[in-house]
Design a protein around this motif. Structure first.
Motif, mmCIF file in Angstrom:
data_model
loop_
_atom_site.group_PDB
_atom_site.id
_atom_site.type_symbol
_atom_site.label_atom_id
_atom_site.label_comp_id
_atom_site.label_asym_id
_atom_site.label_seq_id
_atom_site.Cartn_x
_atom_site.Cartn_y
_atom_site.Cartn_z
ATOM 1 N N LYS A 4 0.852 -1.201 0.000
ATOM 2 C CA LYS A 4 0.000 0.000 0.000
ATOM 3 C C LYS A 4 0.881 1.242 0.000
ATOM 4 O O LYS A 4 1.899 1.278 0.702
ATOM 5 C CB LYS A 4 -0.857 0.028 1.262
ATOM 6 C CG LYS A 4 -2.094 -0.796 1.151
ATOM 7 C CD LYS A 4 -3.014 -0.489 2.318
ATOM 8 C CE LYS A 4 -4.308 -1.237 2.151
ATOM 9 N NZ LYS A 4 -5.196 -1.091 3.283
ATOM 10 N N PHE A 5 0.475 2.256 -0.769
ATOM 11 C CA PHE A 5 1.207 3.531 -0.741
ATOM 12 C C PHE A 5 0.257 4.637 -1.187
ATOM 13 O O PHE A 5 -0.736 4.370 -1.873
ATOM 14 C CB PHE A 5 2.447 3.485 -1.636
ATOM 15 C CG PHE A 5 2.173 3.020 -3.042
ATOM 16 C CD1 PHE A 5 1.701 3.909 -4.007
ATOM 17 C CD2 PHE A 5 2.371 1.692 -3.394
ATOM 18 C CE1 PHE A 5 1.449 3.476 -5.299
ATOM 19 C CE2 PHE A 5 2.106 1.261 -4.692
ATOM 20 C CZ PHE A 5 1.648 2.146 -5.637
ATOM 21 N N ALA A 6 0.568 5.862 -0.802
ATOM 22 C CA ALA A 6 -0.216 7.004 -1.270
ATOM 23 C C ALA A 6 0.297 7.388 -2.657
ATOM 24 O O ALA A 6 1.434 7.054 -3.009
ATOM 25 C CB ALA A 6 -0.046 8.173 -0.310
ATOM 26 N N TYR A 7 -0.564 8.050 -3.442
ATOM 27 C CA TYR A 7 -0.172 8.419 -4.803
ATOM 28 C C TYR A 7 -0.562 9.862 -5.063
ATOM 29 O O TYR A 7 -1.662 10.279 -4.718
ATOM 30 C CB TYR A 7 -0.905 7.506 -5.797
ATOM 31 C CG TYR A 7 -0.467 7.688 -7.230
ATOM 32 C CD1 TYR A 7 0.644 7.017 -7.716
ATOM 33 C CD2 TYR A 7 -1.164 8.533 -8.096
ATOM 34 C CE1 TYR A 7 1.053 7.172 -9.033
ATOM 35 C CE2 TYR A 7 -0.750 8.687 -9.420
ATOM 36 C CZ TYR A 7 0.353 8.004 -9.871
ATOM 37 O OH TYR A 7 0.758 8.160 -11.179
ATOM 38 N N SER A 8 0.364 10.624 -5.642
ATOM 39 C CA SER A 8 -0.014 11.994 -6.008
ATOM 40 C C SER A 8 0.561 12.338 -7.374
ATOM 41 O O SER A 8 1.558 11.747 -7.809
ATOM 42 C CB SER A 8 0.454 12.997 -4.952
ATOM 43 O OG SER A 8 1.837 13.155 -5.036
ATOM 44 N N GLN A 19 6.529 17.737 -2.421
ATOM 45 C CA GLN A 19 5.948 16.427 -2.073
ATOM 46 C C GLN A 19 6.999 15.337 -1.898
ATOM 47 O O GLN A 19 6.711 14.275 -1.373
ATOM 48 C CB GLN A 19 4.982 16.005 -3.171
ATOM 49 C CG GLN A 19 3.826 16.955 -3.278
ATOM 50 C CD GLN A 19 2.528 16.229 -3.496
ATOM 51 O OE1 GLN A 19 2.463 15.017 -3.433
ATOM 52 N NE2 GLN A 19 1.480 16.976 -3.733
ATOM 53 N N SER A 24 9.261 8.832 -0.020
ATOM 54 C CA SER A 24 8.514 8.926 -1.276
ATOM 55 C C SER A 24 9.427 8.561 -2.438
ATOM 56 O O SER A 24 10.651 8.587 -2.320
ATOM 57 C CB SER A 24 7.937 10.335 -1.461
ATOM 58 O OG SER A 24 8.969 11.278 -1.417
ATOM 59 N N GLU A 45 6.290 5.008 0.984
ATOM 60 C CA GLU A 45 5.044 5.437 1.632
ATOM 61 C C GLU A 45 4.195 6.200 0.622
ATOM 62 O O GLU A 45 2.981 6.183 0.669
ATOM 63 C CB GLU A 45 5.358 6.360 2.805
ATOM 64 C CG GLU A 45 5.924 5.626 4.000
ATOM 65 C CD GLU A 45 6.616 6.547 4.969
ATOM 66 O OE1 GLU A 45 6.312 7.762 4.971
ATOM 67 O OE2 GLU A 45 7.472 6.050 5.716
ATOM 68 N N LYS A 46 4.904 6.911 -0.291
ATOM 69 C CA LYS A 46 4.176 7.733 -1.267
ATOM 70 C C LYS A 46 4.858 7.666 -2.629
ATOM 71 O O LYS A 46 6.084 7.670 -2.710
ATOM 72 C CB LYS A 46 4.140 9.192 -0.790
ATOM 73 C CG LYS A 46 3.363 10.075 -1.721
ATOM 74 C CD LYS A 46 3.021 11.446 -1.165
ATOM 75 C CE LYS A 46 4.162 12.215 -0.599
ATOM 76 N NZ LYS A 46 3.891 13.628 -0.374
#
Ligand SMILES: Cc1cc2nc3c(=O)[nH]c(=O)nc-3n(C[C@H](O)[C@H](O)[C@H](O)COP(=O)(O)OP(=O)(O)OC[C@H]3O[C@@H](n4cnc5c(N)ncnc54)[C@H](O)[C@@H]3O)c2cc1C
Length: 137
Positions: A4-8, A19, A24, A45-46
């Motif tokens: 799982k990771f955040a995405y931007s 960011q 990241s 993490e991202k």
């Protein structure tokens, strides 16, 4: 399975830099990164996509040479008329890497920054480089 990771997907270089914090990772074409995620080589993490940063695309002619943006694909480098004429070795090596699909998606920045293509590093081994970043191979 992917972790799982955040995405931007920031829309400017400034926003991207803000960011990019510890934990990241940059996502360009994703051809190397997704394999690394699947193999557990990276566990960010991202993920910060730079795909919207059009100023990082393309080849510009300068007085003292060329400027190749990090998001320029390997196909674009291989097919660029001026690179073929003046930097034939670069055009040839970009055109010989991987496969047509990967060259259309993979960027020159990602090619230079790709993680080691080593069986031990990518595989299920207790590799020093993977376990302790910065240690010699
Ligand atoms: C099956 C296969 C065969 C291949 N064969 C070859 C080959 O013969 N020769 C060869 O040279 N390569 C080969 N490659 C590697 C290929 O060229 C790279 O996967 C591709 O160029 C990576 O570009 P990308 O934009 O997809 O990068 P991504 O997968 O998005 O990123 C790769 C790495 O670079 C980092 N990164 C990306 N862009 C930047 C940036 N602008 N600034 C800082 N860090 C960045 C990412 O965080 C990540 O760690 C092969 C890959 C595959 C999957």
């Amino acid at each position: 399975m992917l972790p799982k990771f955040a995405y931007s997907r920031p829309m400017s270089v400034e926003e991207t830099l803000a960011q990019l914090t510890n934990g990241s990772v940059i996502h360009a074409g994703g051809t190397d990164l997704l394999g690394c995620l699947a193999d557990g080589v990276v566990t960010p993490e991202k993920m910060v996509s730079i795909q919207a940063l059009n100023e990082l695309r393309g080849v510009r002619v300068l007085n003292n040479g060329l400027r190749i943006g990090a998001l320029t694909t390997l196909s674009e480098v291989a097919e660029h008329p001026l690179i073929r004429e003046r930097y034939a070795a670069l055009a040839q090596s970009a055109g010989a890497a991987a496969s047509p699909q990967l060259r259309n998606q993979g960027t020159i920045g990602g090619n230079l920054c790709q993680r080691p293509r080593c069986w031990y590093f990518r595989g299920d081994f207790h590799c020093l480089r993977k376990m302790s970043p910065g240690k010699p191979c």
